[in-house]
Write a protein that holds these residues in place. Structure first.
Motif, PDB file in Angstrom:
ATOM      1  N   GLY A  23       3.084   5.151  -6.819  1.00 40.16           N
ATOM      2  CA  GLY A  23       2.922   4.668  -8.172  1.00 40.16           C
ATOM      3  C   GLY A  23       3.694   3.395  -8.474  1.00 40.16           C
ATOM      4  N   LEU A  24       4.255   2.767  -7.461  1.00 37.94           N
ATOM      5  CA  LEU A  24       4.999   1.527  -7.663  1.00 37.94           C
ATOM      6  C   LEU A  24       4.078   0.348  -7.406  1.00 37.94           C
ATOM      7  CD1 LEU A  24       8.226   2.535  -5.763  1.00 37.94           C
ATOM      8  CD2 LEU A  24       7.875   2.511  -8.220  1.00 37.94           C
ATOM      9  N   LYS A  25       4.152  -0.636  -8.261  1.00 39.73           N
ATOM     10  CA  LYS A  25       3.307  -1.810  -8.120  1.00 39.73           C
ATOM     11  C   LYS A  25       4.196  -3.035  -8.034  1.00 39.73           C
ATOM     12  CE  LYS A  25      -0.903  -3.779  -9.920  1.00 39.73           C
ATOM     13  NZ  LYS A  25      -1.932  -3.693 -10.942  1.00 39.73           N
ATOM     14  N   VAL A  26       4.031  -3.814  -6.968  1.00 35.13           N
ATOM     15  CA  VAL A  26       4.830  -5.011  -6.752  1.00 35.13           C
ATOM     16  C   VAL A  26       4.013  -6.214  -7.190  1.00 35.13           C
ATOM     17  CG1 VAL A  26       6.038  -6.414  -5.047  1.00 35.13           C
ATOM     18  CG2 VAL A  26       5.973  -3.927  -4.800  1.00 35.13           C
ATOM     19  N   ASP A  69       0.828  -1.199   0.000  1.00 38.40           N
ATOM     20  CA  ASP A  69       0.000   0.000   0.000  1.00 38.40           C
ATOM     21  C   ASP A  69       0.869   1.259   0.000  1.00 38.40           C
ATOM     22  OD1 ASP A  69      -2.526   1.431   0.196  1.00 38.40           O
ATOM     23  OD2 ASP A  69      -1.913   1.888   2.253  1.00 38.40           O
ATOM     24  N   SER A  70       1.937   1.232   0.817  1.00 37.17           N
ATOM     25  CA  SER A  70       2.823   2.393   0.876  1.00 37.17           C
ATOM     26  C   SER A  70       3.506   2.632  -0.467  1.00 37.17           C
ATOM     27  CB  SER A  70       3.894   2.178   1.949  1.00 37.17           C
ATOM     28  OG  SER A  70       3.295   2.093   3.213  1.00 37.17           O
TER      29      SER A  70
END
Length: 68
Positions: free
Chosen positions: A49-52, A43-44
């Motif tokens: 804008g980063l997606k894991v 979530d952080s």
């Protein structure tokens, strides 16, 4: 107490069963906390804008080794 009816026989589980249950409950709690932490990190990162993607245990170990 027995004469007045306030006593009732109960079943007591063996100590080995109680130990296994305690271990299972502890493991379940730890896995729940781990999932909470993973979700909080995702979530952080999402706010920036980063997606894991999916990270398996094997890939996670590889990432740890490369980061050293």
């Amino acid at each position: 107490m027995m004469r007045t009816g306030w006593f009732r026989a109960v079943h007591v589980r063996p100590e080995s069963v109680q130990t296994l249950r305690a271990l299972r409950v502890g493991r379940t709690a730890l896995l729940g906390k781990l999932l909470d932490m993973v979700n909080a990190i995702r979530d952080s990162l999402g706010t920036f804008g980063l997606k894991v993607g999916d990270v398996s245990a094997g890939r996670l170990e590889a990432i740890k080794l490369c980061a050293c």
